[in-house]
Design a protein around this motif. Structure first.
Motif, PDB file in Angstrom:
ATOM      1  N   SER A  37       0.692  -1.369  -0.078  1.00  0.00           N
ATOM      2  CA  SER A  37      -0.117   0.022   0.044  1.00  0.00           C
ATOM      3  C   SER A  37       0.840   1.275  -0.049  1.00  0.00           C
ATOM      4  CB  SER A  37      -0.980   0.003   1.287  1.00  0.00           C
ATOM      5  OG  SER A  37      -1.637  -1.040   1.276  1.00  0.00           O
ATOM      6  N   VAL A  38       1.943   1.179   0.731  1.00  0.00           N
ATOM      7  CA  VAL A  38       2.989   2.309   0.693  1.00  0.00           C
ATOM      8  C   VAL A  38       3.613   2.517  -0.437  1.00  0.00           C
ATOM      9  CG1 VAL A  38       4.827   3.460   1.852  1.00  0.00           C
ATOM     10  CG2 VAL A  38       2.911   2.336   3.279  1.00  0.00           C
ATOM     11  N   ARG A  39       4.098   1.247  -1.093  1.00  0.00           N
ATOM     12  CA  ARG A  39       4.823   1.479  -2.472  1.00  0.00           C
ATOM     13  C   ARG A  39       3.797   1.916  -3.212  1.00  0.00           C
ATOM     14  NH1 ARG A  39       6.365  -3.806  -1.041  1.00  0.00           N
ATOM     15  NH2 ARG A  39       4.944  -4.555  -2.639  1.00  0.00           N
ATOM     16  N   THR A  40       2.513   1.622  -3.211  1.00  0.00           N
ATOM     17  CA  THR A  40       1.607   2.201  -4.260  1.00  0.00           C
ATOM     18  C   THR A  40       1.467   3.693  -4.356  1.00  0.00           C
ATOM     19  OG1 THR A  40       0.211   0.361  -4.041  1.00  0.00           O
ATOM     20  CG2 THR A  40      -0.818   2.072  -4.742  1.00  0.00           C
ATOM     21  N   TYR A  41       1.601   4.372  -3.026  1.00  0.00           N
ATOM     22  CA  TYR A  41       1.805   5.959  -3.184  1.00  0.00           C
ATOM     23  C   TYR A  41       3.115   6.251  -3.687  1.00  0.00           C
ATOM     24  CZ  TYR A  41       3.022  10.268  -1.118  1.00  0.00           C
ATOM     25  OH  TYR A  41       3.696  11.671  -0.803  1.00  0.00           O
ATOM     26  N   LEU A  42       4.076   5.555  -3.334  1.00  0.00           N
ATOM     27  CA  LEU A  42       5.297   6.051  -3.715  1.00  0.00           C
ATOM     28  C   LEU A  42       5.541   5.778  -5.312  1.00  0.00           C
ATOM     29  CD1 LEU A  42       7.795   4.633  -1.315  1.00  0.00           C
ATOM     30  CD2 LEU A  42       7.130   6.751  -1.348  1.00  0.00           C
ATOM     31  N   PHE A  43       5.074   4.870  -5.902  1.00  0.00           N
ATOM     32  CA  PHE A  43       4.884   4.576  -7.551  1.00  0.00           C
ATOM     33  C   PHE A  43       4.036   5.806  -8.055  1.00  0.00           C
ATOM     34  CE2 PHE A  43       6.528  -0.059  -6.772  1.00  0.00           C
ATOM     35  CZ  PHE A  43       7.749   0.495  -7.228  1.00  0.00           C
ATOM     36  N   LEU A  46       5.616   8.850  -8.592  1.00  0.00           N
ATOM     37  CA  LEU A  46       6.609   8.887  -9.777  1.00  0.00           C
ATOM     38  C   LEU A  46       5.787   8.796 -11.075  1.00  0.00           C
ATOM     39  CD1 LEU A  46       9.074   6.348  -8.373  1.00  0.00           C
ATOM     40  CD2 LEU A  46       9.617   8.774  -8.698  1.00  0.00           C
ATOM     41  N   VAL A  47       4.752   8.281 -11.232  1.00  0.00           N
ATOM     42  CA  VAL A  47       3.827   8.564 -12.277  1.00  0.00           C
ATOM     43  C   VAL A  47       3.282   9.947 -12.498  1.00  0.00           C
ATOM     44  CG1 VAL A  47       1.666   7.858 -13.559  1.00  0.00           C
ATOM     45  CG2 VAL A  47       3.103   6.060 -12.300  1.00  0.00           C
ATOM     46  N   ALA A  48       2.877  10.335 -11.454  1.00  0.00           N
ATOM     47  CA  ALA A  48       2.593  11.644 -11.476  1.00  0.00           C
ATOM     48  C   ALA A  48       3.601  12.791 -12.141  1.00  0.00           C
ATOM     49  CB  ALA A  48       1.914  12.282 -10.115  1.00  0.00           C
ATOM     50  N   ASP A  49       4.993  12.491 -11.522  1.00  0.00           N
ATOM     51  CA  ASP A  49       5.924  13.162 -12.058  1.00  0.00           C
ATOM     52  C   ASP A  49       6.250  12.961 -13.194  1.00  0.00           C
ATOM     53  OD1 ASP A  49       8.343  14.905 -11.432  1.00  0.00           O
ATOM     54  OD2 ASP A  49       9.377  13.249 -11.704  1.00  0.00           O
ATOM     55  N   VAL A 128      -6.852   7.947 -11.498  1.00  0.00           N
ATOM     56  CA  VAL A 128      -5.713   7.566 -12.359  1.00  0.00           C
ATOM     57  C   VAL A 128      -4.504   7.261 -11.555  1.00  0.00           C
ATOM     58  CG1 VAL A 128      -4.012   8.447 -14.133  1.00  0.00           C
ATOM     59  CG2 VAL A 128      -6.642   8.796 -14.402  1.00  0.00           C
ATOM     60  N   LEU A 129      -3.906   7.938 -10.605  1.00  0.00           N
ATOM     61  CA  LEU A 129      -2.717   7.822  -9.867  1.00  0.00           C
ATOM     62  C   LEU A 129      -2.924   6.469  -8.842  1.00  0.00           C
ATOM     63  CD1 LEU A 129      -1.751  11.234  -9.336  1.00  0.00           C
ATOM     64  CD2 LEU A 129      -0.834   9.839 -10.890  1.00  0.00           C
ATOM     65  N   VAL A 130      -3.884   6.248  -8.220  1.00  0.00           N
ATOM     66  CA  VAL A 130      -4.110   5.130  -7.428  1.00  0.00           C
ATOM     67  C   VAL A 130      -4.130   3.859  -8.281  1.00  0.00           C
ATOM     68  CG1 VAL A 130      -5.455   4.018  -5.663  1.00  0.00           C
ATOM     69  CG2 VAL A 130      -5.366   6.392  -5.570  1.00  0.00           C
ATOM     70  N   GLY A 133      -0.649   3.610  -9.597  1.00  0.00           N
ATOM     71  CA  GLY A 133       0.398   2.923  -8.505  1.00  0.00           C
ATOM     72  C   GLY A 133       0.392   1.548  -8.135  1.00  0.00           C
ATOM     73  N   VAL A 134      -0.875   0.994  -8.096  1.00  0.00           N
ATOM     74  CA  VAL A 134      -1.333  -0.368  -8.044  1.00  0.00           C
ATOM     75  C   VAL A 134      -0.606  -1.085  -8.939  1.00  0.00           C
ATOM     76  CG1 VAL A 134      -2.884  -2.016  -7.817  1.00  0.00           C
ATOM     77  CG2 VAL A 134      -3.339   0.012  -6.459  1.00  0.00           C
ATOM     78  N   ALA A 135      -0.756  -0.526 -10.324  1.00  0.00           N
ATOM     79  CA  ALA A 135      -0.461  -1.529 -11.391  1.00  0.00           C
ATOM     80  C   ALA A 135       1.120  -1.499 -11.482  1.00  0.00           C
ATOM     81  CB  ALA A 135      -0.855  -0.702 -12.672  1.00  0.00           C
ATOM     82  N   VAL A 136       1.785  -0.453 -11.268  1.00  0.00           N
ATOM     83  CA  VAL A 136       3.176  -0.300 -11.174  1.00  0.00           C
ATOM     84  C   VAL A 136       3.719  -1.321  -9.978  1.00  0.00           C
ATOM     85  CG1 VAL A 136       5.541   0.897 -10.695  1.00  0.00           C
ATOM     86  CG2 VAL A 136       3.554   1.891 -12.106  1.00  0.00           C
ATOM     87  N   ASP A 137       3.254  -1.413  -9.060  1.00  0.00           N
ATOM     88  CA  ASP A 137       3.556  -2.339  -8.037  1.00  0.00           C
ATOM     89  C   ASP A 137       3.632  -3.752  -8.437  1.00  0.00           C
ATOM     90  OD1 ASP A 137       5.034  -2.429  -5.517  1.00  0.00           O
ATOM     91  OD2 ASP A 137       3.242  -3.198  -4.636  1.00  0.00           O
TER      92      ASP A 137
END
Length: 218
Positions: A37-43, A46-49, A128-130, A133-137
């Motif tokens: 769940s935390v990595r989802t936020y961190l990723f 990065l996607v937002a960036d 979109v970002l949530v 983040g899940v997809a990237v993780d």
């Protein structure tokens, strides 16, 4: 676009709301699911960036990401699919924290729709970002659209701070356990229903098989 430095990619928001979210979620989830769940936020950040998205509220993004799987927490009522149960619980918590109802509803949508590709992309930046983040993780085909948003160095920093701990199996176990408690938890079609059927038929889900060859592994 302002690229996050490697030593900043694993930094969490230093805000009272972020602290409150961690305080409520951490005791309820396994370490594997909490780290996911935390990595989802961190990723997601990065996607937002990478996409140069700047109109989102970072506190709400953190809350939505870190609470997106709270619907599988063992203390929940478990009377509807985990995405909706988690969305209800998260939104209610945010309102109790003094967050405006409209903002809590954005978090509700982001959590409820995070397993709904094709819909979630049309519901605003937070959704979109949530989902991203899940997809990237997960790191497999579902995250391929955003694969270039995360460098190997950034990923190593994030995984060092929040190890995977066989996340895919652990999270699937939790979703299947929740889904098996009540037919309303796994309506057809839905991710919980798919996981329940695939586990019963083959002993593992397609997602678990895909994880073995994904960018991060399980």
């Amino acid at each position: 676009m302002t690229e996050l430095l490697p030593d900043a990619v694993a930094t969490l928001p230093p805000t009272p709301l972020a602290d409150a979210v961690i305080e409520v979620v951490r005791p309820l989830e396994s370490l594997s699911v909490f780290n996911h769940s935390v990595r989802t936020y961190l990723f997601a950040r990065l996607v937002a960036d990478r996409l140069a998205l700047s109109g989102y509220d970072d506190d709400l993004l953190f809350a939505a990401c870190v609470m997106h799987d709270i619907g599988v927490a063992p203390d929940g009522p478990h009377v509807e699919r985990f995405e909706v149960e988690g969305a209800e619980r998260a939104a209610g918590f945010l309102v109790e924290q003094g967050i405006p109802v409209a903002d809590a509803d954005e978090v509700w949508q982001a959590i409820a729709l995070h397993t709904s590709p094709g819909i979630v992309e049309h519901r605003g930046q937070l959704c979109v970002l949530v989902h991203a983040g899940v997809a990237v993780d997960f790191g497999g085909p579902i995250g391929s659209e955003y694969v270039e948003a995360v460098t190997d160095e950034q990923a190593a920093t994030i995984h060092a701070a929040y190890p995977r701990l066989e996340m895919v199996r652990s999270l699937t176990d939790a979703i299947v356990a929740q889904a098996a408690k009540n037919p309303k938890n796994a309506p057809v079609p839905s991710t919980p229903a798919d996981f329940l059927r695939e586990r019963a038929a083959d002993g593992e889900t397609r997602l678990e098989r895909a994880a073995r060859t994904s960018r991060w592994g399980n």
